[in-house]
Design a protein around this motif. Sequence first.
Motif, PDB file in Angstrom:
ATOM      1  N   TYR A  36       1.236   1.646  -2.490  1.00 22.50           N
ATOM      2  CA  TYR A  36      -0.012   1.531  -2.096  1.00 22.50           C
ATOM      3  C   TYR A  36      -0.121   2.401  -0.933  1.00 22.50           C
ATOM      4  CZ  TYR A  36      -0.780  -2.845  -4.196  1.00 22.50           C
ATOM      5  OH  TYR A  36      -1.078  -4.039  -5.227  1.00 22.50           O
ATOM      6  N   LYS A  37      -1.486   2.935  -0.644  1.00 25.89           N
ATOM      7  CA  LYS A  37      -1.544   3.923   0.641  1.00 25.89           C
ATOM      8  C   LYS A  37      -2.581   3.071   1.314  1.00 25.89           C
ATOM      9  CE  LYS A  37      -3.958   8.472   1.424  1.00 25.89           C
ATOM     10  NZ  LYS A  37      -4.838   9.217   1.131  1.00 25.89           N
ATOM     11  N   GLN A  38      -2.429   3.049   2.654  1.00 24.95           N
ATOM     12  CA  GLN A  38      -3.203   2.398   3.755  1.00 24.95           C
ATOM     13  C   GLN A  38      -3.756   3.276   4.754  1.00 24.95           C
ATOM     14  OE1 GLN A  38      -1.368  -0.980   5.740  1.00 24.95           O
ATOM     15  NE2 GLN A  38      -3.329  -1.883   6.134  1.00 24.95           N
ATOM     16  N   GLU A  39      -4.912   3.520   4.978  1.00 25.07           N
ATOM     17  CA  GLU A  39      -5.502   4.198   5.961  1.00 25.07           C
ATOM     18  C   GLU A  39      -6.553   3.601   6.827  1.00 25.07           C
ATOM     19  OE1 GLU A  39      -7.205   8.199   3.918  1.00 25.07           O
ATOM     20  OE2 GLU A  39      -7.123   6.713   2.627  1.00 25.07           O
ATOM     21  N   LYS A  40      -5.752   2.663   8.011  1.00 20.81           N
ATOM     22  CA  LYS A  40      -6.516   1.994   8.841  1.00 20.81           C
ATOM     23  C   LYS A  40      -7.459   0.969   8.165  1.00 20.81           C
ATOM     24  CE  LYS A  40      -6.479   5.514  12.532  1.00 20.81           C
ATOM     25  NZ  LYS A  40      -5.290   4.943  13.081  1.00 20.81           N
ATOM     26  N   LYS A  41      -7.309   0.498   6.989  1.00 13.66           N
ATOM     27  CA  LYS A  41      -8.060  -0.406   6.426  1.00 13.66           C
ATOM     28  C   LYS A  41      -7.046  -1.056   5.311  1.00 13.66           C
ATOM     29  CE  LYS A  41     -10.090   3.276   3.382  1.00 13.66           C
ATOM     30  NZ  LYS A  41     -11.226   3.886   3.149  1.00 13.66           N
ATOM     31  N   THR A  44      -4.752   0.570  -0.518  1.00 15.01           N
ATOM     32  CA  THR A  44      -5.254   0.846  -2.061  1.00 15.01           C
ATOM     33  C   THR A  44      -4.081   1.222  -2.794  1.00 15.01           C
ATOM     34  OG1 THR A  44      -5.412   3.435  -1.160  1.00 15.01           O
ATOM     35  CG2 THR A  44      -7.356   1.704  -1.185  1.00 15.01           C
ATOM     36  N   PHE A  45      -4.293   0.799  -4.110  1.00 16.59           N
ATOM     37  CA  PHE A  45      -3.476   0.886  -5.172  1.00 16.59           C
ATOM     38  C   PHE A  45      -3.347   2.319  -5.610  1.00 16.59           C
ATOM     39  CE2 PHE A  45      -0.749  -0.409  -8.660  1.00 16.59           C
ATOM     40  CZ  PHE A  45      -1.216   0.282  -9.797  1.00 16.59           C
ATOM     41  N   LEU A  46      -1.822   2.699  -5.806  1.00 17.77           N
ATOM     42  CA  LEU A  46      -1.454   4.011  -6.362  1.00 17.77           C
ATOM     43  C   LEU A  46      -0.778   3.896  -7.645  1.00 17.77           C
ATOM     44  CD1 LEU A  46       0.083   5.575  -3.065  1.00 17.77           C
ATOM     45  CD2 LEU A  46      -2.290   6.214  -4.139  1.00 17.77           C
ATOM     46  N   PHE A  47       0.460   3.435  -7.705  1.00 19.15           N
ATOM     47  CA  PHE A  47       1.128   3.118  -8.891  1.00 19.15           C
ATOM     48  C   PHE A  47       1.617   1.751  -8.938  1.00 19.15           C
ATOM     49  CE2 PHE A  47       0.823   7.723  -9.643  1.00 19.15           C
ATOM     50  CZ  PHE A  47       1.051   8.389  -8.601  1.00 19.15           C
ATOM     51  N   MET A  48       1.909   1.646 -10.237  1.00 16.15           N
ATOM     52  CA  MET A  48       2.830   0.113 -10.675  1.00 16.15           C
ATOM     53  C   MET A  48       4.127   1.061 -11.585  1.00 16.15           C
ATOM     54  SD  MET A  48       2.060  -3.313 -11.940  1.00 16.15           S
ATOM     55  CE  MET A  48       1.533  -2.986 -13.711  1.00 16.15           C
ATOM     56  N   LEU A  49       5.348   0.558 -11.391  1.00 14.24           N
ATOM     57  CA  LEU A  49       6.438   1.178 -12.276  1.00 14.24           C
ATOM     58  C   LEU A  49       7.095  -0.114 -12.602  1.00 14.24           C
ATOM     59  CD1 LEU A  49       7.220   3.471  -9.367  1.00 14.24           C
ATOM     60  CD2 LEU A  49       6.659   4.534 -11.590  1.00 14.24           C
ATOM     61  N   THR A  50       7.244  -0.073 -13.968  1.00 14.71           N
ATOM     62  CA  THR A  50       7.872  -1.150 -14.345  1.00 14.71           C
ATOM     63  C   THR A  50       9.281  -0.634 -15.371  1.00 14.71           C
ATOM     64  OG1 THR A  50       6.747  -1.083 -16.374  1.00 14.71           O
ATOM     65  CG2 THR A  50       5.983  -2.671 -14.883  1.00 14.71           C
TER      66      THR A  50
ATOM     67  N   GLU B 101      -1.333  -5.298 -10.900  1.00 11.96           N
ATOM     68  CA  GLU B 101      -1.644  -4.815  -9.560  1.00 11.96           C
ATOM     69  C   GLU B 101      -2.433  -5.681  -8.945  1.00 11.96           C
ATOM     70  OE1 GLU B 101      -2.106  -3.036 -12.206  1.00 11.96           O
ATOM     71  OE2 GLU B 101      -3.923  -2.045 -12.297  1.00 11.96           O
ATOM     72  N   GLN B 102      -2.284  -5.675  -7.635  1.00 14.59           N
ATOM     73  CA  GLN B 102      -3.147  -6.310  -6.535  1.00 14.59           C
ATOM     74  C   GLN B 102      -4.186  -5.530  -6.067  1.00 14.59           C
ATOM     75  OE1 GLN B 102      -1.083  -9.252  -4.132  1.00 14.59           O
ATOM     76  NE2 GLN B 102       0.352  -9.912  -5.699  1.00 14.59           N
ATOM     77  N   TYR B 103      -5.282  -6.138  -5.731  1.00 16.62           N
ATOM     78  CA  TYR B 103      -6.396  -5.207  -5.024  1.00 16.62           C
ATOM     79  C   TYR B 103      -6.875  -6.067  -3.653  1.00 16.62           C
ATOM     80  CZ  TYR B 103      -6.455  -2.664  -9.075  1.00 16.62           C
ATOM     81  OH  TYR B 103      -6.056  -1.987 -10.400  1.00 16.62           O
ATOM     82  N   PHE B 104      -6.849  -5.196  -2.638  1.00 14.55           N
ATOM     83  CA  PHE B 104      -6.972  -5.946  -1.386  1.00 14.55           C
ATOM     84  C   PHE B 104      -8.521  -5.953  -0.665  1.00 14.55           C
ATOM     85  CE2 PHE B 104      -2.672  -6.979   0.194  1.00 14.55           C
ATOM     86  CZ  PHE B 104      -2.035  -6.257  -1.084  1.00 14.55           C
TER      87      PHE B 104
END
Lengths: 114, 113
Positions: A36-41, A44-50, B101-104
Amino acid sequence: EDKVVQSPLSLVVHEGDTVTLNCSYEVTNFRSLLWYKQEKKAPTFLFMLTSSGIEKKSGRLSSILDKKELFSILNITATQTGDSAVYLCAVETFGSSNTGKLIFGQGTTLQVKP
Amino acid sequence: DAGITQSPRHKVTETGTPVTLRCHQTENHRYMYWYRQDPGHGLRLIHYSYGVKDTDKGEVSDGYSVSRSKTEDFLLTLESATSSQTSVYFCAISPRDVSYEQYFGPGTRLTVT
């Protein structure tokens, strides 16, 4: 105890540089690894790897998982100031009820200077 | 963006008072989660729900309770707030029937004085 560790904890680069962020994990009942990427809020989802060895790519960002060595890397090429953020790695584990839980690392704070 | 709202967005309360945070979704997802985020600890799971009236504890559930009487709403209650519960609280949803995936949501900043 399940654990997710990210490194480095913080990183300062200049625009145009390439960065590699690391995530290692020790969990029981691994299901997937998420970035995930978080910019002061909100994150937000980037990737899922399995699956091991299969690279996921989105623009200048890419990620790969190694399930044997229990780690993942997130690469960002040609960094831009807009890439400045906290990058979170999370591992999903599953229990007997098939419900998943995310265990997060501490995050890597990336600052991209112009 | 996933249709998730949280209310209130900011709250200041006194030690010992009860506090309820609300998470509302418009996506009709079955799974909902409450996390807290603190410096040096990242995001930690408090409670989660896998359906109406179906909830379970996360790793930091002490001092918190949850309720889910409708698919779209997931409430987090601090029965008697303490200063250690000062944090940013995030709700998340997951379309687990399709993908994991989870959404916040946007988060609630809670300060307990």
